[in-house]
Motif scaffolding. Sequence first.
Motif, PDB file in Angstrom:
ATOM      1  N   TRP A 155       0.828  -1.206   0.000  1.00  0.00           N
ATOM      2  CA  TRP A 155       0.000   0.000   0.000  1.00  0.00           C
ATOM      3  C   TRP A 155       0.863   1.258   0.000  1.00  0.00           C
ATOM      4  CZ3 TRP A 155      -3.626  -1.755   4.585  1.00  0.00           C
ATOM      5  CH2 TRP A 155      -4.311  -2.926   4.188  1.00  0.00           C
ATOM      6  N   GLN A 156       0.389   2.248  -0.748  1.00  0.00           N
ATOM      7  CA  GLN A 156       1.122   3.498  -0.912  1.00  0.00           C
ATOM      8  C   GLN A 156       0.362   4.666  -0.291  1.00  0.00           C
ATOM      9  OE1 GLN A 156       4.323   3.756  -2.485  1.00  0.00           O
ATOM     10  NE2 GLN A 156       4.150   1.544  -2.158  1.00  0.00           N
ATOM     11  N   SER A 157       1.097   5.630   0.202  1.00  0.00           N
ATOM     12  CA  SER A 157       0.513   6.826   0.799  1.00  0.00           C
ATOM     13  C   SER A 157       0.055   7.807  -0.281  1.00  0.00           C
ATOM     14  CB  SER A 157       1.546   7.497   1.707  1.00  0.00           C
ATOM     15  OG  SER A 157       1.218   8.850   1.939  1.00  0.00           O
ATOM     16  N   VAL A 158      -1.032   8.516   0.014  1.00  0.00           N
ATOM     17  CA  VAL A 158      -1.522   9.554  -0.893  1.00  0.00           C
ATOM     18  C   VAL A 158      -0.435  10.584  -1.164  1.00  0.00           C
ATOM     19  CG1 VAL A 158      -3.176  11.456  -1.131  1.00  0.00           C
ATOM     20  CG2 VAL A 158      -3.927   9.275  -0.177  1.00  0.00           C
ATOM     21  N   PHE A 159       0.375  10.889  -0.155  1.00  0.00           N
ATOM     22  CA  PHE A 159       1.369  11.952  -0.282  1.00  0.00           C
ATOM     23  C   PHE A 159       2.715  11.446  -0.804  1.00  0.00           C
ATOM     24  CE2 PHE A 159      -0.782  14.745   3.173  1.00  0.00           C
ATOM     25  CZ  PHE A 159      -1.746  15.116   2.255  1.00  0.00           C
ATOM     26  N   GLY A 160       2.787  10.170  -1.166  1.00  0.00           N
ATOM     27  CA  GLY A 160       4.014   9.651  -1.749  1.00  0.00           C
ATOM     28  C   GLY A 160       4.755   8.710  -0.833  1.00  0.00           C
ATOM     29  N   GLY A 161       5.238   7.580  -1.399  1.00  0.00           N
ATOM     30  CA  GLY A 161       5.993   6.606  -0.632  1.00  0.00           C
ATOM     31  C   GLY A 161       5.088   5.583   0.037  1.00  0.00           C
ATOM     32  N   PRO A 162       5.675   4.575   0.676  1.00  0.00           N
ATOM     33  CA  PRO A 162       4.886   3.518   1.311  1.00  0.00           C
ATOM     34  C   PRO A 162       3.948   4.065   2.380  1.00  0.00           C
ATOM     35  CG  PRO A 162       7.190   2.878   1.153  1.00  0.00           C
ATOM     36  CD  PRO A 162       7.127   4.329   0.774  1.00  0.00           C
ATOM     37  N   ALA A 163       2.819   3.384   2.547  1.00  0.00           N
ATOM     38  CA  ALA A 163       1.836   3.775   3.560  1.00  0.00           C
ATOM     39  C   ALA A 163       2.154   3.151   4.914  1.00  0.00           C
ATOM     40  CB  ALA A 163       0.435   3.371   3.106  1.00  0.00           C
ATOM     41  N   LEU A 175       0.245   1.910   9.917  1.00  0.00           N
ATOM     42  CA  LEU A 175      -0.327   2.358   8.648  1.00  0.00           C
ATOM     43  C   LEU A 175      -0.612   3.854   8.691  1.00  0.00           C
ATOM     44  CD1 LEU A 175      -1.616   1.652   5.849  1.00  0.00           C
ATOM     45  CD2 LEU A 175      -3.763   1.247   7.092  1.00  0.00           C
ATOM     46  N   HIS A 176      -0.328   4.516   7.586  1.00  0.00           N
ATOM     47  CA  HIS A 176      -0.725   5.925   7.419  1.00  0.00           C
ATOM     48  C   HIS A 176      -1.025   6.143   5.938  1.00  0.00           C
ATOM     49  CE1 HIS A 176       3.339   6.753   5.780  1.00  0.00           C
ATOM     50  NE2 HIS A 176       3.734   5.915   6.728  1.00  0.00           N
ATOM     51  N   ASN A 177      -2.241   6.441   5.628  1.00  0.00           N
ATOM     52  CA  ASN A 177      -2.619   6.667   4.234  1.00  0.00           C
ATOM     53  C   ASN A 177      -2.209   8.049   3.735  1.00  0.00           C
ATOM     54  OD1 ASN A 177      -4.095   4.274   3.153  1.00  0.00           O
ATOM     55  ND2 ASN A 177      -5.339   4.595   4.981  1.00  0.00           N
ATOM     56  N   PHE A 178      -1.792   8.904   4.653  1.00  0.00           N
ATOM     57  CA  PHE A 178      -1.383  10.252   4.267  1.00  0.00           C
ATOM     58  C   PHE A 178       0.054  10.471   4.745  1.00  0.00           C
ATOM     59  CE2 PHE A 178      -5.975  10.023   4.391  1.00  0.00           C
ATOM     60  CZ  PHE A 178      -6.305  10.576   3.157  1.00  0.00           C
ATOM     61  N   LEU A 179       0.331  11.489   5.519  1.00  0.00           N
ATOM     62  CA  LEU A 179       1.686  11.701   6.011  1.00  0.00           C
ATOM     63  C   LEU A 179       2.046  10.654   7.058  1.00  0.00           C
ATOM     64  CD1 LEU A 179       1.618  15.587   6.495  1.00  0.00           C
ATOM     65  CD2 LEU A 179       2.693  14.340   4.619  1.00  0.00           C
ATOM     66  N   SER A 180       3.329  10.406   7.246  1.00  0.00           N
ATOM     67  CA  SER A 180       3.745   9.423   8.246  1.00  0.00           C
ATOM     68  C   SER A 180       3.400   9.875   9.659  1.00  0.00           C
ATOM     69  CB  SER A 180       5.256   9.166   8.137  1.00  0.00           C
ATOM     70  OG  SER A 180       5.975  10.363   8.378  1.00  0.00           O
ATOM     71  N   CYS A 181       3.152  11.178   9.848  1.00  0.00           N
ATOM     72  CA  CYS A 181       2.739  11.682  11.162  1.00  0.00           C
ATOM     73  C   CYS A 181       1.225  11.645  11.336  1.00  0.00           C
ATOM     74  CB  CYS A 181       3.250  13.106  11.362  1.00  0.00           C
ATOM     75  SG  CYS A 181       2.633  14.274  10.139  1.00  0.00           S
ATOM     76  N   GLN A 182       0.530  10.950  10.428  1.00  0.00           N
ATOM     77  CA  GLN A 182      -0.924  10.807  10.513  1.00  0.00           C
ATOM     78  C   GLN A 182      -1.297   9.327  10.561  1.00  0.00           C
ATOM     79  OE1 GLN A 182      -1.409  13.333   6.934  1.00  0.00           O
ATOM     80  NE2 GLN A 182      -2.860  14.549   8.117  1.00  0.00           N
ATOM     81  N   PRO A 183      -1.028   8.658  11.689  1.00  0.00           N
ATOM     82  CA  PRO A 183      -1.305   7.223  11.785  1.00  0.00           C
ATOM     83  C   PRO A 183      -2.791   6.918  11.635  1.00  0.00           C
ATOM     84  CG  PRO A 183      -0.823   8.151  13.944  1.00  0.00           C
ATOM     85  CD  PRO A 183      -0.499   9.213  12.944  1.00  0.00           C
ATOM     86  N   GLN A 184      -3.050   5.787  11.011  1.00  0.00           N
ATOM     87  CA  GLN A 184      -4.403   5.379  10.682  1.00  0.00           C
ATOM     88  C   GLN A 184      -5.115   4.788  11.901  1.00  0.00           C
ATOM     89  OE1 GLN A 184      -5.715   5.755   7.625  1.00  0.00           O
ATOM     90  NE2 GLN A 184      -7.701   4.852   8.146  1.00  0.00           N
ATOM     91  N   LEU A 185      -6.272   5.334  12.232  1.00  0.00           N
ATOM     92  CA  LEU A 185      -7.094   4.734  13.277  1.00  0.00           C
ATOM     93  C   LEU A 185      -7.639   3.391  12.812  1.00  0.00           C
ATOM     94  CD1 LEU A 185      -9.052   7.876  14.509  1.00  0.00           C
ATOM     95  CD2 LEU A 185      -7.674   6.382  15.968  1.00  0.00           C
TER      96      LEU A 185
END
Length: 537
Positions: A155-163, A175-185
């Motif tokens: 899986w890849q992040s919306v903002f670029g690079g692995p999620a 997991l973070h679908n956006f920035l790495s500082c935005q962990p997925q609930l």
Amino acid sequence: MADVGTHEPMAQTDAAIEWWRGAAIYQIYPRSFMDANGDGIGDLPGITSRMEHIASLGVDAIWISPFFTSPMKDFGYDVADYRDVDPIFGTLADFDALVARAHALGLKVLIDQVYSHTSDEHPWFVESRKSRDNPRSDWYVWADAKPDGTPPSNWQSVFGGPAWTWDARRGQYYLHNFLSCQPQLNGHNPAVQDAILDVMRFWLDRGVDGFRIDALNFAMHDPALRDNPPAPPTDRPRTRPFDFQRKIHNMSHPDIPGFIERIRAVTDAYDAIFTVAEVGGDEAEAEMKAFTQGDGRLNSAYGFNFLYADRLTPGLVCAALAEWPETGGTGWPSWAFENHDAPRAVSRWCAPEHRERFARMKMALLASLRGNIILYQGEELGLTQVDIPFDQLQDPEAIANWPLTLSRDGARTPMPWHGEAGGGFGADTPWLPLGQENLQRSVAQQDADPASLLALTRELIALRKSSPALRHGGAACKAMGALLRLERSSGGERVVCLFNMSPDTLDNIPIPQGETLCSVNSVKDSLGPYAAVMVRA
């Protein structure tokens, strides 16, 4: 340039129609609306001080983008405390004063809610990452590395690079679908859902009238962590690894509607609460319908039909409206041409020499669409996309993908309240430059001009509110080359709207007989460049 008459409202055919059905909603990006304390960043007292401008438009509600406690790595969409105001924007008392002022002026208040992820500084995540067996260990999406140490899925992040990002504290990836500082609930966890519903109650108890829910189709993932398949070939440019996959496992899980039903149960316990979801992605239309189906889910949803379209065409409008037929069980759409994430429409959809005429036609079109309409701050002024130099960029996506991604900063520039240096925003050096071109479109200048786009916007919203057909009636759409014919009807009222979506005059266009409600940009026996006319036939 425009002729919008004064018309008495038609008799309402159904007194029980909800306030939000067909409403006009004004989106406020708080960092850029009005700076009351001179620190260069807009704030809640600034919004309150300019509330009369919003009310003068005739809109029904405001939607305020995130103002919650946040490290601002993604400018508020990385929430560190769902129940408090970030000091940059003010205090809870400032928010209460804002709500009181809005309600006094007859405006509903909607606030953004981010339920798919938090900031990595949120106490929930701080606790979750401490160990694999603490009370919130399963509140986020954690997974072991593959045997070779690589991430659990592709899986890849919306903002670029692995999620996925490795966390040495737990010895796992999160997991973070956006920035790495935005962990997925972990939206599958009932305790997480309960906590989110409690957040909703907190703001409802403070008087908010509804919610715009961010990235809701990212709220749940495939627990099996299956790899996403590659995306089929496309003519569209691919600027991020995210674009090379079909996002079928990291988002859009079939259990999301069940969580939505829990959300609706909470909002139903309060009076006249409105919920609208932002839904993007490859399967957006199907998900928007699922999220709004029947009477037990969300009231509305909006996608990206127009927000990233390169051109505005009759075919695009008809295709978008066709996705929302007036049939039982089908949800109610919302539409936006611009927002804080998308480039300004007048900069995307027409040549610079046509912007003044185009902006007027575009506003008439927005006012005629079946569904709720969302105006982004400054759209009523015809603001254009500002070219932000690289050394002044704030947008993390633009910085990471420069120069292949158009900066979101260009649509987030401060509101020009007057045409002098600084634009009346409140600081000599705002967080983003206003743009010299937009200073010439200030509120003060257009307020003084009865032929301005601002004046036309007020007239069009008043016309929409006075007409049941335009506000909540059915729609029939026909595309004929550059000509769009949109017919709206409710009870005994029928309004025919014609739009020339080209810079060329369309001759021999039969104008319907009846009462002309609105005429924009040269409508006689022909439709001039970017002309529009609405006739009660």
